[in-house]
Design a protein around this motif. Structure first.
Motif, PDB file in Angstrom:
ATOM      1  N   GLN A  25      -4.403   1.795  -4.527  1.00 20.84           N
ATOM      2  CA  GLN A  25      -4.051   0.543  -4.371  1.00 20.84           C
ATOM      3  C   GLN A  25      -3.106   0.124  -3.440  1.00 20.84           C
ATOM      4  OE1 GLN A  25      -1.463   0.706  -8.238  1.00 20.84           O
ATOM      5  NE2 GLN A  25      -1.462  -1.508  -7.662  1.00 20.84           N
ATOM      6  N   SER A  26      -2.861  -0.879  -2.753  1.00 23.62           N
ATOM      7  CA  SER A  26      -1.853  -1.334  -1.864  1.00 23.62           C
ATOM      8  C   SER A  26      -0.547  -1.381  -2.497  1.00 23.62           C
ATOM      9  CB  SER A  26      -2.206  -2.562  -1.192  1.00 23.62           C
ATOM     10  OG  SER A  26      -1.460  -2.959  -0.127  1.00 23.62           O
ATOM     11  N   LEU A  27       0.054  -0.501  -2.081  1.00 22.13           N
ATOM     12  CA  LEU A  27       1.698  -0.177  -2.945  1.00 22.13           C
ATOM     13  C   LEU A  27       2.563  -1.389  -2.488  1.00 22.13           C
ATOM     14  CD1 LEU A  27       1.829   3.435  -2.777  1.00 22.13           C
ATOM     15  CD2 LEU A  27       1.089   2.152  -4.685  1.00 22.13           C
ATOM     16  N   ALA A  28       2.442  -1.828  -1.076  1.00 24.95           N
ATOM     17  CA  ALA A  28       3.316  -3.009  -0.690  1.00 24.95           C
ATOM     18  C   ALA A  28       2.642  -3.574   0.385  1.00 24.95           C
ATOM     19  CB  ALA A  28       4.688  -2.614  -0.329  1.00 24.95           C
ATOM     20  N   LEU A  29       2.224  -4.676   0.410  1.00 25.02           N
ATOM     21  CA  LEU A  29       1.489  -5.369   1.508  1.00 25.02           C
ATOM     22  C   LEU A  29       2.670  -6.320   2.309  1.00 25.02           C
ATOM     23  CD1 LEU A  29      -1.911  -6.039  -0.150  1.00 25.02           C
ATOM     24  CD2 LEU A  29      -1.521  -4.468   1.571  1.00 25.02           C
ATOM     25  N   LEU A  30       3.077  -5.912   3.341  1.00 26.94           N
ATOM     26  CA  LEU A  30       4.027  -6.418   3.965  1.00 26.94           C
ATOM     27  C   LEU A  30       3.813  -7.221   5.228  1.00 26.94           C
ATOM     28  CD1 LEU A  30       6.417  -3.223   3.598  1.00 26.94           C
ATOM     29  CD2 LEU A  30       6.178  -5.208   2.269  1.00 26.94           C
ATOM     30  N   ALA A  31       4.004  -8.545   5.468  1.00 28.64           N
ATOM     31  CA  ALA A  31       3.795  -8.989   6.564  1.00 28.64           C
ATOM     32  C   ALA A  31       4.562  -9.115   7.811  1.00 28.64           C
ATOM     33  CB  ALA A  31       3.533 -10.680   6.107  1.00 28.64           C
ATOM     34  N   VAL A  32       5.796  -8.549   7.774  1.00 33.52           N
ATOM     35  CA  VAL A  32       6.661  -8.374   8.922  1.00 33.52           C
ATOM     36  C   VAL A  32       7.032  -7.192   9.095  1.00 33.52           C
ATOM     37  CG1 VAL A  32       8.794  -9.211   9.889  1.00 33.52           C
ATOM     38  CG2 VAL A  32       7.640 -10.658   8.122  1.00 33.52           C
ATOM     39  N   LEU A  33       7.037  -6.687  10.422  1.00 29.17           N
ATOM     40  CA  LEU A  33       7.455  -5.348  10.844  1.00 29.17           C
ATOM     41  C   LEU A  33       8.964  -5.361  10.639  1.00 29.17           C
ATOM     42  CD1 LEU A  33       5.428  -4.802  14.311  1.00 29.17           C
ATOM     43  CD2 LEU A  33       5.250  -3.563  12.112  1.00 29.17           C
ATOM     44  N   GLY A  34       9.282  -4.221  10.165  1.00 31.38           N
ATOM     45  CA  GLY A  34      10.917  -3.857  10.103  1.00 31.38           C
ATOM     46  C   GLY A  34      11.212  -2.434  10.784  1.00 31.38           C
ATOM     47  N   LEU A  35      12.230  -2.244  11.615  1.00 33.86           N
ATOM     48  CA  LEU A  35      12.709  -1.250  12.178  1.00 33.86           C
ATOM     49  C   LEU A  35      13.430  -0.422  11.183  1.00 33.86           C
ATOM     50  CD1 LEU A  35      13.439  -2.495  15.843  1.00 33.86           C
ATOM     51  CD2 LEU A  35      11.293  -1.451  14.957  1.00 33.86           C
ATOM     52  N   GLY A  36      13.002   0.716  10.771  1.00 38.49           N
ATOM     53  CA  GLY A  36      13.663   1.632   9.847  1.00 38.49           C
ATOM     54  C   GLY A  36      14.611   2.721  10.464  1.00 38.49           C
ATOM     55  N   GLY A  37      14.403   2.739  11.678  1.00 33.41           N
ATOM     56  CA  GLY A  37      15.212   3.679  12.268  1.00 33.41           C
ATOM     57  C   GLY A  37      14.793   3.617  13.747  1.00 33.41           C
TER      58      GLY A  37
ATOM     59  N   GLY B 111     -11.118  -1.714  -3.908  1.00 33.98           N
ATOM     60  CA  GLY B 111     -12.394  -1.726  -4.650  1.00 33.98           C
ATOM     61  C   GLY B 111     -12.431  -3.130  -5.536  1.00 33.98           C
ATOM     62  N   ALA B 112     -11.391  -3.649  -6.102  1.00 33.04           N
ATOM     63  CA  ALA B 112     -11.241  -4.717  -6.799  1.00 33.04           C
ATOM     64  C   ALA B 112     -10.867  -5.798  -6.046  1.00 33.04           C
ATOM     65  CB  ALA B 112     -10.537  -4.524  -8.216  1.00 33.04           C
ATOM     66  N   LEU B 113     -10.454  -7.022  -6.914  1.00 34.28           N
ATOM     67  CA  LEU B 113     -10.155  -8.211  -6.208  1.00 34.28           C
ATOM     68  C   LEU B 113      -8.910  -8.051  -5.347  1.00 34.28           C
ATOM     69  CD1 LEU B 113     -10.619 -11.129  -8.538  1.00 34.28           C
ATOM     70  CD2 LEU B 113     -11.561 -10.634  -6.202  1.00 34.28           C
ATOM     71  N   SER B 114      -8.818  -8.423  -4.319  1.00 29.76           N
ATOM     72  CA  SER B 114      -7.694  -8.356  -3.236  1.00 29.76           C
ATOM     73  C   SER B 114      -7.677  -9.644  -2.489  1.00 29.76           C
ATOM     74  CB  SER B 114      -7.834  -7.174  -2.502  1.00 29.76           C
ATOM     75  OG  SER B 114      -6.675  -7.052  -1.482  1.00 29.76           O
ATOM     76  N   PRO B 115      -6.654 -10.432  -2.760  1.00 30.94           N
ATOM     77  CA  PRO B 115      -6.199 -11.611  -1.991  1.00 30.94           C
ATOM     78  C   PRO B 115      -5.553 -11.393  -0.818  1.00 30.94           C
ATOM     79  CG  PRO B 115      -4.949 -11.776  -3.652  1.00 30.94           C
ATOM     80  CD  PRO B 115      -5.617 -10.526  -3.941  1.00 30.94           C
ATOM     81  N   ALA B 116      -5.080 -10.144  -0.476  1.00 27.20           N
ATOM     82  CA  ALA B 116      -4.316  -9.636   0.575  1.00 27.20           C
ATOM     83  C   ALA B 116      -5.082  -9.595   1.973  1.00 27.20           C
ATOM     84  CB  ALA B 116      -3.517  -8.420   0.218  1.00 27.20           C
ATOM     85  N   ASP B 117      -4.904 -10.549   2.749  1.00 25.06           N
ATOM     86  CA  ASP B 117      -5.586 -10.614   4.227  1.00 25.06           C
ATOM     87  C   ASP B 117      -5.371  -9.074   4.870  1.00 25.06           C
ATOM     88  OD1 ASP B 117      -6.516 -11.479   6.470  1.00 25.06           O
ATOM     89  OD2 ASP B 117      -4.579 -11.678   7.137  1.00 25.06           O
ATOM     90  N   ASN B 118      -4.202  -8.464   4.891  1.00 28.40           N
ATOM     91  CA  ASN B 118      -3.838  -7.424   5.518  1.00 28.40           C
ATOM     92  C   ASN B 118      -4.802  -6.328   4.943  1.00 28.40           C
ATOM     93  OD1 ASN B 118      -1.538  -4.856   5.929  1.00 28.40           O
ATOM     94  ND2 ASN B 118      -2.560  -5.641   7.512  1.00 28.40           N
ATOM     95  N   ALA B 119      -4.790  -6.214   3.637  1.00 30.87           N
ATOM     96  CA  ALA B 119      -5.593  -4.987   3.051  1.00 30.87           C
ATOM     97  C   ALA B 119      -6.998  -5.093   3.328  1.00 30.87           C
ATOM     98  CB  ALA B 119      -5.310  -4.958   1.583  1.00 30.87           C
ATOM     99  N   LEU B 120      -7.571  -6.402   3.377  1.00 31.38           N
ATOM    100  CA  LEU B 120      -9.079  -6.555   3.527  1.00 31.38           C
ATOM    101  C   LEU B 120      -9.332  -6.340   5.077  1.00 31.38           C
ATOM    102  CD1 LEU B 120      -9.407 -10.061   1.631  1.00 31.38           C
ATOM    103  CD2 LEU B 120     -10.742  -7.769   0.820  1.00 31.38           C
ATOM    104  N   THR B 121      -8.729  -6.704   5.921  1.00 26.40           N
ATOM    105  CA  THR B 121      -8.794  -6.519   7.171  1.00 26.40           C
ATOM    106  C   THR B 121      -8.867  -5.079   7.760  1.00 26.40           C
ATOM    107  OG1 THR B 121      -7.645  -8.763   7.750  1.00 26.40           O
ATOM    108  CG2 THR B 121      -8.061  -7.163   9.530  1.00 26.40           C
ATOM    109  N   VAL B 122      -7.859  -4.356   7.219  1.00 30.72           N
ATOM    110  CA  VAL B 122      -7.771  -2.789   7.431  1.00 30.72           C
ATOM    111  C   VAL B 122      -9.109  -2.132   7.029  1.00 30.72           C
ATOM    112  CG1 VAL B 122      -6.581  -0.690   7.298  1.00 30.72           C
ATOM    113  CG2 VAL B 122      -5.143  -2.615   7.813  1.00 30.72           C
ATOM    114  N   PHE B 123      -9.491  -2.547   5.842  1.00 28.98           N
ATOM    115  CA  PHE B 123     -10.598  -1.728   5.081  1.00 28.98           C
ATOM    116  C   PHE B 123     -11.746  -2.248   5.916  1.00 28.98           C
ATOM    117  CE2 PHE B 123     -14.228  -1.836   2.283  1.00 28.98           C
ATOM    118  CZ  PHE B 123     -14.039  -0.582   1.599  1.00 28.98           C
ATOM    119  N   LEU B 124     -11.946  -3.358   6.383  1.00 29.30           N
ATOM    120  CA  LEU B 124     -13.122  -3.750   6.980  1.00 29.30           C
ATOM    121  C   LEU B 124     -13.188  -3.229   8.510  1.00 29.30           C
ATOM    122  CD1 LEU B 124     -13.982  -7.453   6.827  1.00 29.30           C
ATOM    123  CD2 LEU B 124     -15.480  -5.360   5.940  1.00 29.30           C
ATOM    124  N   SER B 125     -11.837  -3.017   9.233  1.00 25.58           N
ATOM    125  CA  SER B 125     -12.035  -2.553  10.583  1.00 25.58           C
ATOM    126  C   SER B 125     -12.540  -1.043  10.377  1.00 25.58           C
ATOM    127  CB  SER B 125     -10.504  -2.728  11.046  1.00 25.58           C
ATOM    128  OG  SER B 125     -10.380  -4.004  10.992  1.00 25.58           O
TER     129      SER B 125
END
Length: 503
Positions: A9-21, A357-371
């Motif tokens: 499952q998608s543990l955290a679907l994040l829309a903004v890039l962050g610089l962690g280091g 494999g189940a319902l996912s309204p998250a655009d990013n997750a759906l897009t990556v799976f398809l691609s």
């Protein structure tokens, strides 16, 4: 108490890039591309909050967008680290992947610790999580899907008849075109399992490690199999849990989901039959199965609170991933039987957060799976191929076959695969441990046997008499836990394929 985690499952679907280091330049090993070493820093607040109370460090690693032009455009991948607890015992890094493709793995190390990952493992390894290319904080991609889009799940809807297949073909074609229209930077075509495996090796080099160990679940087994085949000299101890059967998901692989549901459903049916006085779903497993078919057929004709027969079947499939989800599934069935629209609305609102494999309204997750899925391998383009498959699998696998054989956007994908799918290499060290529950809705036992055959003597298969998705740490089988921990900690590979009895 264990924190529950649905593998893949998608543990955290994040829309903004962050610089962690930040990165500082360090010499690269001979024969390897010059890769800046990682300088660790704080993780973004939401990642830190998800991982709490475990404290992680984060950083970014630059990799080529297109490995055919390694000096060309670079993208930043965000990675996390849970440093080895005992530096004197440390033996290296253990990269983690939760599955998908489309699942964020930045907090996966913390979630595995919360699930009970043995300290003997956390003492010896730096646990390395990441958002792989295109996901969350690693150059995220978007097809522009919304919660009310007709394309809303990685698995196509159940096709009750031939007309439904033709209707789904229009939805699938529209979704593929929408992805093409939103691919302004041309990144989607570069999301492949092979490129992600290459990214893993760049991360390994950036960490200053000669080798890396790896633990991957679900689709993460395809990625791990690709890495072990492409970079055998850099692959240390590889654990692949809940195997899809190859280095990519193709049409045959998706159709095996229906086989997995047929094999796993009886566990829920027995559970529900023992609780008939509470849920009223049937006094025998056979009656529970009959209830499923009755409810699904009725919802095909008259949906309840927006839940039609296709969605009901998909929700049932997704809730077979873990036995802890059975009570919620039984509540859903009960609401459908009683026509309780208020209860159904409340349950479906919660269940729409399920991923992989189940319902996912998250655009990013759906897009990556398809691609990734569509770029890895050619899919049939003829709608009639899917019409025939749906007819066949509706008979072979009555519970879910007419969904997983249905047509996907891969039939209309705008990009042809840039290279053949990664071929599993049986030549190399004996360092691949395969774990597979005997009853798993999305990755049936057959997937583990397929990968075992392809790896040959490089691998050993541990077959676990358990139900659900995920065996190591995420399951409750002591044999699977002990066997895998011994391998990661001591390097002790089973001498032959092993069967773990139910606890």
């Amino acid at each position: 108490m264990k924190r529950q985690l649905s593998v893949g499952q998608s543990l955290a679907l994040l829309a903004v890039l962050g610089l962690g280091g930040s990165l500082t330049t360090a010499p690269a090993a001979a024969g390897e591309p010059k890769t800046p070493r990682v300088e660790w820093g704080q993780c973004p607040e939401d990642v830190a909050a998800e991982a709490a109370p475990t404290e992680l460090q984060c950083a970014t690693v630059a990799v080529p967008l297109d490995y055919a032009e390694p000096e060309g455009e670079q993208i930043d991948l965000t990675v996390s680290r849970l440093a080895a607890a005992d530096p004197d015992k440390r033996r290296g890094v253990l990269m983690l992947n939760p599955g998908g493709p489309g699942g964020s793995g930045l907090a996966l190390s913390a979630l595995l610790v919360a699930q009970g990952l043995p300290s003997s493992v956390t003492d010896r390894y730096d646990l390395i999580g990441m958002d792989t290319r295109g996901i969350g904080r690693s150059a995220p991609v978007s097809c522009g899907f919304t919660t009310d889009s007709p394309y809303y799940a990685n698995i196509p809807p159940y096709a009750a008849d031939d007309t439904a297949v033709i209707a789904q073909a229009k939805v699938a074609e529209q979704a593929a075109q929408q992805c093409a229209d939103n691919d302004d930077d041309g990144m989607l075509r570069h999301l492949t399992t092979a490129n992600t495996a290459r990214d893993l090796d760049r991360i390994r080099a950036a960490l200053g490690e000669e080798k890396t160990s790896y633990l991957g679940y679900s689709y993460g087994t395809a990625l791990g199999a690709a890495y072990a085949s492409m970079f055998p000299e850099h692959a240390d101890r590889i654990v692949l849990d809940s195997n899809i059967g190859d280095t990519h998901l193709d049409r045959d692989g998706m159709r095996r989901y229906a086989l997995g549901m047929e094999q796993t459903f009886p566990d829920f049916a027995r559970w529900a039959a023992r609780r008939h006085d509470s849920y009223g779903l049937g006094r025998t497993p056979e009656q529970v199965r009959a209830s499923y078919l009755t409810i699904a057929g009725a919802l095909d004709d008259a949906p309840v609170a927006g839940i039609d027969g296709s969605l009901f079947r998909l929700l049932t499939f997704s809730h077979l991933f873990k036995q802890t989800q059975y009570p919620k599934l039984a509540q859903t069935w009960q609401a459908m039987l009683e026509g309780d629209e208020a209860a159904a609305r409340g349950l479906s609102a919660v269940q729409k957060e399920t991923r992989d494999g189940a319902l996912s309204p998250a655009d990013n997750a759906l897009t990556v799976f398809l691609s990734v899925t569509c770029n890895d391998v050619e899919w049939p383009e003829d709608v009639n191929t899917y019409r025939r498959g749906v007819t066949e699998d509706r008979e072979r696998y009555p519970l879910f076959g007419a969904a997983t054989a249905n047509i996907t956007p891969c039939a209309f994908w705008p990009y042809a695969p840039a290279e053949p799918p990664v071929k599993i290499d049986a030549e190399g060290p004996r360092n691949v441990l395969l774990l597979q529950n005997r009853r798993d809705a999305s990755t049936p036992h057959r997937g583990g046997k397929m990968l075992r055959e392809k790896f040959g003597d490089r691998a050993r298969l541990v077959s676990v008499d358990d139900s659900g998705h995920g065996a190591y740490v995420l399951g409750d089988n002591s044999c699977a836990l002990n066997t895998t921990t011994r391998y990661l900690v001591e390097g002790e590979m089973p001498a032959k394929d092993t069967s773990c009895r139910a606890d």
